[in-house]
Design an enzyme around this catalytic site. Structure first.
Site: not given
Ligand SMILES: Cc1ncc(C[n+]2csc(CCOP(=O)(O)OP(=O)(O)O)c2C)c(N)n1
Length: 690
Positions: A429, A496
């Protein structure tokens, strides 16, 4: 020291000498001024000048360099006037950052120098993005990024080199191995024999060279540049050198054995090169003297001008205004002397105003044809139309190409727009967000998809320190959208499901949008992509396939910073956003006797205070409802604002209904208990009965 002039003319050799001597003599002057208390701090590159100078001279002037704190030679070799550099170091308004940045932490787009942030490693991936821009435009240009030996231990080093290798980017990575990272010797920094050995691990070529020999540096980097252009690949160069002074002047050098200073003192890059030129009769001592005198005179004149800088007079309006880039085409006052000047043309886009309830005034184009779309399809439509409108828009993310992304949002785009613009990324990322910034330096727009909003933590530094601050620091826009699939309610557990929007709302320089309907999802994503600033676009996963609604087929935008009035009421205001808007409307539908004034904020940064004030005025009772956890959530911020600005209009304490202050549990019963929704009825009752 062995110098090999190859086919350099004597004139070129002398030019190199002047370029090498200038930063040395500036530094010697700075050390003097430091001792006199006329400047406050100095990071010295004495002994390492050959690297910055040789590298800069080997590049074309319009090739980006990502320098660090010891690279004065980059700035001088790009011919930045010393008086302005000095004004910069003094924190003057007339420097390169309006007094907002220290030492070498600034950039200048006209000079193709990208300012570092203190964290060092994040510079490297920006070079990836710049090189990607060149590659996409098939330009014959490289980018070059520096790292210290200490910086090679950062994850950013690994991510940037790996990405450059996987994407075949023409980036030159230069390690200045000067023996120490602050007080840490290299034996406590890495275990490989040589740092250049790491190149093989990334599948790239590399070389270790004498970093104190300016001709070696210049010749190697010139050759490596040709290689990178020809092969369209990155290259790693380890330059062996030594830090002849402390980490910064105040920190001393007690931890460095004297023998090292003695040994490296003999390898001084300036002295050795000077001797070589005299020995080769390229210069005689009198000419050396003249060159030194000329440089001294230049430094004295420039410093005089530098000491006469106007003092900074703080202007709060200007400070706040410079945090964000203006819309393309009206970005008229970049920080003096910087700003890329690249202004991409904005496509004509209709602004849809659906901020009032359908039964009130609504100015959505009546002639627009509408389709019933799911939330997820509205996002897809925005991406597809934006790709058509902006030929300079690049989408990047894990598995977003052929696979279509974890939620299939980008499915089909690679077939239409190709792999160059719909880019699968390695799992990194930080490098991808850094690369997005690099693309922006070269006038590209990009959208980075986080596979889940939770994973933005792995790129957090690039978001909150690079993207968010760059415009304020040196006038450079960061034209990047980060899509954030967010939220709980699907039993996905602690990593998540998070609602982490509040982290970013606390960061000036970012914009944060969070739609709740398909129409807004499309219009706000279009607006986010059009906006020249970094925008975090939150999309609640539980809404993807569970809600649908009418969405104009045309390309349109919804204004960032404007809330939507879902319903107008008189009993209680519910100020909310995201999935919680649907909790509030479900509650309203189930309780027709209660008159609820529901505000969907849609944008969390900047907030629509007019809409908040109007709602408070209608009800006098306010519930702030959000899925994010309670403490430090956005509700607290808005509650504080209401109590400060709307106190007289309140008939009850402002209340917050938020999720529990715990991580998000996996078990559905636990998750339901965690979510704010479980307490919504209680809070509305409390307010009604107050
Ligand atoms: C992420 C981060 N951690 C710690 C620091 C503090 N720090 C500043 S410079 C430095 C040493 C850097 O060493 P190196 O990369 O070898 O570069 P050099 O200073 O030797 O040129 C450290 C630890 C920092 N700036 N950023």
């Amino acid at each position: 020291m062995n110098f090999d002039r190859k086919d350099l003319t004597s004139e070129q050799l002398v030019d190199i000498y002047k370029s090498l001597l200038l930063p040395r003599m500036i530094e010697e002057k700075m050390l003097l001024l430091l001792r006199q208390g006329r400047i406050s701090k100095w990071f010295s590159g004495i002994g390492q000048e050959a690297i910055a100078v040789g590298a800069t001279l080997a590049l074309q002037p319009d090739e980006w360099i990502m320098p660090l704190h010891r690279n004065l030679g980059v700035f001088t070799s790009r011919h930045m006037p010393l008086h302005q550099l000095f004004l910069q170091w003094q924190g003057s308004r007339e420097g390169y950052s309006k007094g907002r940045e220290r030492s070498f932490h600034f950039g200048s787009a006209p000079h193709h120098i990208c300012g570092m942030i203190s964290h060092l490693g994040p510079q490297l991936a920006i070079a990836d993005g710049v090189a990607l821009a060149h590659k996409l435009r098939q330009e014959n240009k490289v980018s070059l990024a520096f790292s210290g030996d200490g910086g090679t231990s950062e994850g950013d080093f690994h991510e940037a080199l790996n990405t450059a290798a996987v994407w075949d980017l023409p980036v030159i990575f230069v390690i200045e191995n000067n023996g120490y990272g602050l007080s840490t010797p290299v034996r406590e920094q890495y275990r490989c024999k040589n740092l250049v050995d790491k190149a093989a691990g990334y599948g790239m070529e590399g070389i270790q060279i004498d970093g104190n020999n300016v001709l070696t540096v210049y010749d190697t980097i010139s050759g490596v540049r040709d290689y990178c252009l020809r092969e369209q690949k990155p290259y790693l160069i380890e330059c062996m050198t030594f830090r002849m002074r402390g980490h910064e002047e105040a920190s001393g050098t007690k931890y460095v054995p004297q023998e090292l200073f003695d040994e490296w003192g003999k390898k001084d890059p300036v002295k050795n090169y000077e001797d070589y030129l005299v020995l080769q009769e390229v210069l005689n001592w009198q000419e050396v003297e003249t060159i030194r005198n000329n440089i001294k005179a230049y430094i004295d004149t420039e410093l005089n001008a530098g000491f006469n800088g106007r003092p900074v007079i703080a202007n709060t309006t200007e400070e706040l205004n410079d945090v964000y880039a203006k819309e393309p085409g009206v970005w008229s006052s970049p920080v003096q002397g910087s700003g890329s000047g690249i202004q991409t043309m904005q496509p004509a886009v209709k602004l849809v105003d659906n901020s009032q309830p359908a039964n009130e005034q609504r100015t959505t184009a009546n002639d627009a044809s509408l389709s019933e779309l799911r939330f997820i399809d509205a996002i897809k439509s925005a991406l597809k139309q934006s790709m058509q409108q902006h030929s300079n828009l690049i989408l990047m993310g894990q598995d977003i190409a052929e696979y279509g992304g974890a939620f299939k949002i980008t499915e089909g785009l690679v077939q239409e727009f190709g792999k160059a613009r719909i880019r699968n990324t390695p799992l990194c990322e930080s490098a991808i967000i850094g690369a997005a910034l690099g693309l922006s330096l070269e006038g590209f727009k990009s959208m980075v998809e986080m596979q889940f909003a939770d994973f933005v933590t792995a790129g957090f530094n690039q978001v909150v320190n690079n993207l968010a601050k760059i415009h304020y620091r040196w006038g450079q826009p960061a034209d990047v959208v980060i899509r954030m699939p967010t939220g709980a309610g699907v039993g996905a557990g602690p990593f998540h499901s998070q609602s982490n929007e509040a982290w970013f709302v606390h960061t000036p320089g970012l914009k944060v949008v969070y739609p709740s309907t398909p129409e807004d999802a499309k219009g706000l994503l279009v607006a986010a992509i059009n906006d020249p600033n970094p925008v975090l676009y939150f999309e609640h996963k539980a809404l993807y396939r569970s809600i649908s609604g009418p969405v104009p087929d045309e390309y349109y935008a919804i204004e960032i910073g404007k809330a939507r009035q879902v319903s107008i009421g008189s009993d209680v205001s519910i100020i909310t956003y995201g999935a919680a808007v649907h909790w509030a409307t479900a509650y309203a539908n189930a309780h027709p006797g209660i008159s609820l004034d529901i505000v969907d904020l849609r944008t969390l940064l900047p907030l629509d205070y007019d809409a908040i004030r109007a709602s408070v005025g209608r009800t006098g009772k306010v519930l702030l409802l959000h899925e994010g956890t309670l403490t430090g959530g956005i509700g607290g911020e808005i509650a504080a604002w209401i109590s400060e600005h709307c106190f007289e209009r309140l008939d009850a304490p402002v209340m917050r209904c938020a999720s529990l202050d715990t991580p998000i549990p996996f078990n559905i019963d636990l998750e339901n208990n965690f979510l704010a929704r479980a307490r919504l009825d209680t809070y509305i009752e409390k307010l009604l009965n107050y």
